[in-house]
Design an enzyme around this catalytic site. Structure first.
Site, PDB file in Angstrom:
ATOM      1  N   ASP A  20       3.496  -3.697  13.119  1.00 16.29           N
ATOM      2  CA  ASP A  20       3.544  -4.986  12.435  1.00 16.29           C
ATOM      3  C   ASP A  20       4.473  -5.935  13.174  1.00 16.29           C
ATOM      4  O   ASP A  20       5.387  -5.515  13.885  1.00 16.29           O
ATOM      5  CB  ASP A  20       4.049  -4.797  11.001  1.00 16.29           C
ATOM      6  CG  ASP A  20       3.112  -3.945  10.159  1.00 16.29           C
ATOM      7  OD1 ASP A  20       1.924  -3.842  10.540  1.00 16.29           O
ATOM      8  OD2 ASP A  20       3.558  -3.384   9.143  1.00 16.29           O
ATOM      9  N   LYS A  21       4.260  -7.209  12.969  1.00 14.24           N
ATOM     10  CA  LYS A  21       5.045  -8.222  13.670  1.00 14.24           C
ATOM     11  C   LYS A  21       6.543  -8.037  13.449  1.00 14.24           C
ATOM     12  O   LYS A  21       7.346  -8.241  14.364  1.00 14.24           O
ATOM     13  CB  LYS A  21       4.609  -9.626  13.224  1.00 14.24           C
ATOM     14  CG  LYS A  21       5.251 -10.753  14.016  1.00 14.24           C
ATOM     15  CD  LYS A  21       4.701 -12.104  13.601  1.00 14.24           C
ATOM     16  CE  LYS A  21       5.364 -13.226  14.382  1.00 14.24           C
ATOM     17  NZ  LYS A  21       4.843 -14.562  14.004  1.00 14.24           N
TER      18      LYS A  21
END
Length: 251
Positions: free
Chosen positions: A106-107
């Protein structure tokens, strides 16, 4: 004799050009093979013996590349993105333009991410059937306990669409601040579903505050590798990964 490759394909693979752009450069006389200008995009070159240059600068061909990146938060796990910086953009001295991340973080997640252009190895590492361990460190809002460990070990039902494979949950420490409990854990999973770790803890009523991947298969994140930094995998590490996926595939 050495492997042979079309000149336009070679130029496209080692530079940031499309095949069409590579052909145009060749026809314009900007490419030399062994110091001789070549105008024919279809000409075959020998990857072992021929020296190819673009505008006088020698090019280097590398068939496969393997990097270990310590991904920082704020960077997207993609090869290309029109709006944001990607994990591949961080590999500044890459020789190939077809690199991609093995799976996604995930970012806002940090940690170990493999970057390569070896599609076969990437597919094997990500296949749940291979049972390749992925280990995460996380800080959790909530008191993680033995009941959570049992649920994770049995195969947690995350939602109506997803029941996770059995996972190993290790509780590192639990503490209280004011009226809230917090925990630090290690979690070993074998899939890589969208937001999987966050969804698993949400299913037991807890929130992931910080997440970092620290291992994938036989590759562990070195403590000395700073956020945003990377290094090439060693030949030994590459062979270990290939042996691991081969062994798991036979189990």
């Amino acid at each position: 004799m050495g492997e042979r490759l079309r000149l336009d394909r070679y130029l496209s693979e080692v530079s940031k050009r499309t095949r069409k752009e590579a052909k145009a450069l060749i026809r314009e006389g900007k490419v030399t093979v062994n110091q001789k200008v070549i105008h024919i995009p279809e000409q075959k070159i020998n990857l072992e013996t021929d020296q190819i240059a673009l505008d006088g600068h020698l090019l280097c061909y590398c068939k496969m590349e393997y990097y270990l990146l310590n991904k920082p938060a704020g960077i997207v796990s993609a090869s290309r993105d029109k709006r944001e910086k990607t994990v591949v953009d961080l590999i500044q001295d890459r020789k190939r333009e077809d690199l991609f991340p093995v799976g996604r973080l995930d970012k806002d997640t940090e940690g170990l991410l493999l970057i390569t252009n070896d599609g076969v190895l990437a597919h094997q590492l990500l296949s749940p059937k291979r049972h390749i361990d992925k280990v995460y460190f996380a800080k959790i809002k909530g008191k993680v306990d033995t009941e959570d460990q049992k649920k994770f070990q049995e195969g947690l039902t995350v939602d109506e669409e997803f029941t996770a494979m059995p996972a190993k949950l290790d509780i590192l420490r639990v503490w209280q601040e004011d009226n809230d409990f917090y925990s630090e854990i290690h979690l070993t999973i074998r899939e890589g579903k969208f937001h999987q770790v966050k969804r698993m803890f949400l299913a037991v009523g807890k929130e992931v505050l910080y997440l970092k991947r620290i291992a994938m298969g036989s590759i562990c994140l070195p403590e000395t590798l700073k956020l945003g930094s990377y290094r090439a995998l060693t030949e030994q590490e590459i062979e270990q990964l290939k042996e691991e996926v081969s062994k798991k595939g036979k189990e």
